[in-house]
Design an enzyme around this catalytic site. Structure first.
Site, PDB file in Angstrom:
ATOM      1  N   SER A  90     -37.914 -13.033 -14.732  1.00 13.21           N
ATOM      2  CA  SER A  90     -38.989 -13.464 -13.839  1.00 13.21           C
ATOM      3  C   SER A  90     -39.804 -14.506 -14.586  1.00 13.21           C
ATOM      4  O   SER A  90     -39.718 -14.616 -15.807  1.00 13.21           O
ATOM      5  CB  SER A  90     -39.882 -12.286 -13.436  1.00 13.21           C
ATOM      6  N   THR A  91     -40.587 -15.275 -13.862  1.00 12.91           N
ATOM      7  CA  THR A  91     -41.397 -16.322 -14.488  1.00 12.91           C
ATOM      8  C   THR A  91     -42.321 -15.728 -15.536  1.00 12.91           C
ATOM      9  O   THR A  91     -42.449 -16.251 -16.650  1.00 12.91           O
ATOM     10  CB  THR A  91     -42.222 -17.066 -13.414  1.00 12.91           C
TER      11      THR A  91
END
Length: 202
Positions: A14-15
């Site tokens: 995920s970011t």
């Protein structure tokens, strides 16, 4: 056995995780490819999801494609860097592993040692999965507490607001062009009292 074990590699980040842990898709893939070479596994396919949370599987195209290929028995093993790359939801983890095993496909983690073919291994997988879900829930709770605190201090709690631009330091300044749109929306609603009609005007 004479034939090599056929393996699929799954990577996800995920970011927020990439920023925090610095372990990119490419870095995960390299570690797992090297591991397959050491174990003499044949890498059939690389499946990846970038910038997607581990809280749900249904929004991950790479995961869904891999699960479809598993049903076609294109490989016997799914290899992940950590169990949390596969899922941070205990329910999803257990249900998906059960479904995979019906097709003769087993999940293996590079970082955590468990054998999904044994009762003890499945127990260990469940414990690790439970810890991953706990970590996700605590992180979510902490984020919400932080947002509540910012709101109480009168600070911004979102990344973008129509009518404003975020400037250096996190402050906001009025975007005059967008502000005209915002004023139009408010004025139109006061006149019409109907959100659908206002949306049609915009």
């Amino acid at each position: 056995r004479g034939e090599k074990m056929k393996a699929a590699i799954y990577t996800r980040v995920s970011t927020e995780e990439q920023a925090r842990e610095g372990y990119s898709l490419a870095a995960q893939e390299k570690v797992l490819r090297d591991f397959c070479k050491l174990k003499k596994y044949e890498v059939v396919e690389i499946y990846s999801d970038e910038g997607i949370s581990g809280g749900t599987m249904i929004k991950r195209p790479g995961m869904l494609r891999m699960l479809a290929d598993a049903k076609e028995k294109k490989f016997e093993l799914i290899l992940v860097w950590k169990l949390t790359r596969f899922s941070r939801s205990l329910k999803d983890l257990l249900n998906t592993c059960d479904e995979l095993e019906k097709h003769g496909v087993y999940l293996q983690s590079y970082s955590e040692s468990f054998d999904g073919k044994t009762p003890a291994g499945r127990l260990m997988r469940g414990v690790i999965g439970l810890m991953g879900q706990f970590e996700r829930e605590v992180l979510s709770e902490n984020v919400q507490l932080g947002l509540n605190e910012r709101a109480m201090r009168g600070l911004r709690t979102c990344s973008q607001i129509l009518g404003y631009d975020v400037i250096k330091g996190g402050d906001m300044t009025v975007n005059q062009k967008e502000a005209e749109v915002v004023r139009f929306i408010f004025q139109s609603y006061l006149e019409r009292k109907n959100l659908m009609e206002v949306a049609a005007l915009c």
